[in-house]
Design a protein around this motif. Structure first.
Motif, short mmCIF file in Angstrom:
data_model
loop_
_atom_site.label_atom_id
_atom_site.label_comp_id
_atom_site.label_asym_id
_atom_site.label_seq_id
_atom_site.Cartn_x
_atom_site.Cartn_y
_atom_site.Cartn_z
N ALA A 157 -1.34 10.36 -39.40
CA ALA A 157 -1.84 11.19 -40.30
C ALA A 157 -0.80 12.54 -40.16
N GLY A 158 0.35 12.45 -39.56
CA GLY A 158 1.18 13.43 -39.52
C GLY A 158 1.28 14.52 -38.19
N TYR A 159 0.35 14.31 -37.56
CA TYR A 159 0.37 15.15 -36.19
C TYR A 159 1.26 14.79 -35.35
N ALA A 160 2.64 15.15 -35.48
CA ALA A 160 3.45 14.82 -34.42
C ALA A 160 3.68 16.16 -33.75
N ILE A 161 3.09 16.39 -32.62
CA ILE A 161 3.13 17.74 -31.97
C ILE A 161 3.95 17.37 -30.65
N ASP A 162 5.33 18.24 -30.52
CA ASP A 162 5.83 17.99 -29.31
C ASP A 162 5.29 18.41 -27.99
N ALA A 163 4.39 19.35 -28.12
CA ALA A 163 3.60 19.64 -26.97
C ALA A 163 2.56 18.72 -26.50
N PHE A 164 2.20 17.78 -27.25
CA PHE A 164 1.36 16.86 -27.16
C PHE A 164 2.14 15.52 -26.40
N THR A 165 3.24 14.97 -26.97
CA THR A 165 3.85 14.01 -26.70
C THR A 165 4.52 14.24 -25.08
N ALA A 166 4.82 15.64 -24.99
CA ALA A 166 5.53 15.96 -23.83
C ALA A 166 4.68 15.83 -22.39
N LEU A 167 3.20 15.77 -22.77
CA LEU A 167 2.25 16.02 -21.58
C LEU A 167 2.46 14.70 -20.42
N PRO A 168 2.30 13.45 -21.04
CA PRO A 168 2.29 12.32 -20.07
C PRO A 168 3.36 12.17 -18.85
N GLU A 169 4.37 12.41 -19.59
CA GLU A 169 5.62 12.62 -18.54
C GLU A 169 5.58 13.78 -17.54
N ARG A 170 5.05 14.64 -17.76
CA ARG A 170 4.83 16.00 -16.91
C ARG A 170 3.72 15.73 -16.01
N ILE A 171 2.71 15.14 -16.38
CA ILE A 171 1.33 15.09 -15.75
C ILE A 171 1.66 13.71 -14.68
N ARG A 172 2.24 12.88 -15.06
CA ARG A 172 2.57 11.49 -14.10
C ARG A 172 2.90 11.84 -12.61
N PRO A 173 3.80 12.81 -12.58
CA PRO A 173 4.28 12.98 -10.99
C PRO A 173 2.79 13.76 -10.50
N VAL A 174 2.20 14.39 -11.07
CA VAL A 174 0.80 14.88 -10.32
C VAL A 174 -0.10 13.94 -9.79
N ILE A 175 -0.20 12.99 -10.90
CA ILE A 175 -1.13 11.80 -10.48
C ILE A 175 -0.32 11.03 -9.22
N ASP A 176 0.67 10.66 -9.27
CA ASP A 176 1.25 10.07 -8.12
C ASP A 176 1.32 10.75 -6.86
N ALA A 177 1.41 12.16 -6.95
CA ALA A 177 1.27 12.85 -6.02
C ALA A 177 -0.14 12.91 -5.25
N LEU A 178 -1.05 13.10 -6.07
CA LEU A 178 -2.45 13.01 -5.64
C LEU A 178 -2.69 11.49 -5.14
N ARG A 179 -2.31 10.87 -5.72
CA ARG A 179 -3.01 9.21 -5.17
C ARG A 179 -2.19 8.84 -3.88
N GLN A 180 -0.94 9.27 -3.62
CA GLN A 180 -0.42 9.17 -2.56
C GLN A 180 -1.23 9.71 -1.39
N LYS A 181 -1.83 10.78 -1.52
CA LYS A 181 -2.83 11.40 -0.59
C LYS A 181 -4.20 11.05 -0.49
N GLY A 182 -4.34 9.95 -1.36
CA GLY A 182 -5.91 9.38 -1.25
C GLY A 182 -6.80 9.88 -2.29
N GLY A 183 -6.19 10.42 -3.33
CA GLY A 183 -7.11 11.22 -4.57
C GLY A 183 -7.32 10.02 -5.46
N THR A 184 -7.92 10.43 -6.52
CA THR A 184 -8.47 9.73 -7.75
C THR A 184 -8.01 10.15 -8.96
#
Length: 199
Positions: A27-54
């Motif tokens: 529909a034309g909603y190509a927003i850079d701020a949206f598409t950048a999020l997964p790569e920025r968030i993934r290291p947080v997920i990985d760090a939390l999981r390494q410490k036993g988080g969910t």
């Protein structure tokens, strides 16, 4: 923050929002701020999981009628008239979490702005002994803010990833961060990783 009692909620990081073949990008909603999020968030997920988080993926859901047409509120229909049969439908490509993020430990289907309303999220958090939540995703002023406020009302300690969430307009994102400063801690993804690594 005890990582083993912490969950990160990634909100609406789905193909129908972010993938080139998804409903919003079509529909034309190509927003850079949206598409950048997964790569920025993934290291947080990985760090939390390494410490036993969910990791809990909260996914916007349009429940289909028997004829396949989505159950959709008049307000949302007027706001996003492009939403069509099959968009955000459970089990569909568009409903799924984006490939740039690891598979979640649990998935919550969100049908209103709050991930707590008429879902199993609160039961799940209590059953897992979760007391702290890290929130990230889309959109800051919508599902993220509403879920965060509902978590606050339920006495969960919360932290919002300030650069791990986004809105359709940067000014709206920044205004929402200001409005939420009284109910949640805020930190960047890098700060969250540092805190988790030190825990």
């Amino acid at each position: 923050m005890d990582p083993e009692r912490t969950a990160i909620l990634t909100i609406d990081l789905q193909n129908d929002y972010l993938h080139p073949d998804g409903a919003y990008r079509r529909a034309g909603y190509a927003i850079d701020a949206f598409t950048a999020l997964p790569e920025r968030i993934r290291p947080v997920i990985d760090a939390l999981r390494q410490k036993g988080g969910t990791h809990i993926s909260v996914q916007f859901t349009l429940v289909p009628r028997p004829d396949g047409e989505p159950l959709i509120s008049p307000f949302l229909r007027n706001l996003r008239p492009f939403l069509a049969r099959g968009d955000f439908a459970p089990g569909s490509f568009g409903h799924a979490l984006v490939d740039a993020l690891p598979p979640a430990d649990y998935t919550i289907e969100r049908v209103t702005y709050s991930a707590f309303y008429q879902t199993r999220l609160e039961y799940l958090l209590n059953a897992l002994g979760i007391s702290h939540l890290i929130l990230a995703g889309l959109v800051t002023n919508g599902a993220v803010a509403t879920t965060l406020r509902d978590a606050h009302l339920r006495n969960f300690e919360t932290a919002l990833l300030s650069d791990g969430s986004a809105a359709f307009l940067q000014a709206v994102h920044e205004a929402t961060l200001t409005s939420l400063s009284g109910v949640t801690y805020q930190m960047t993804c890098a700060e969250a990783i540092g805190m988790l690594e030190a825990a």
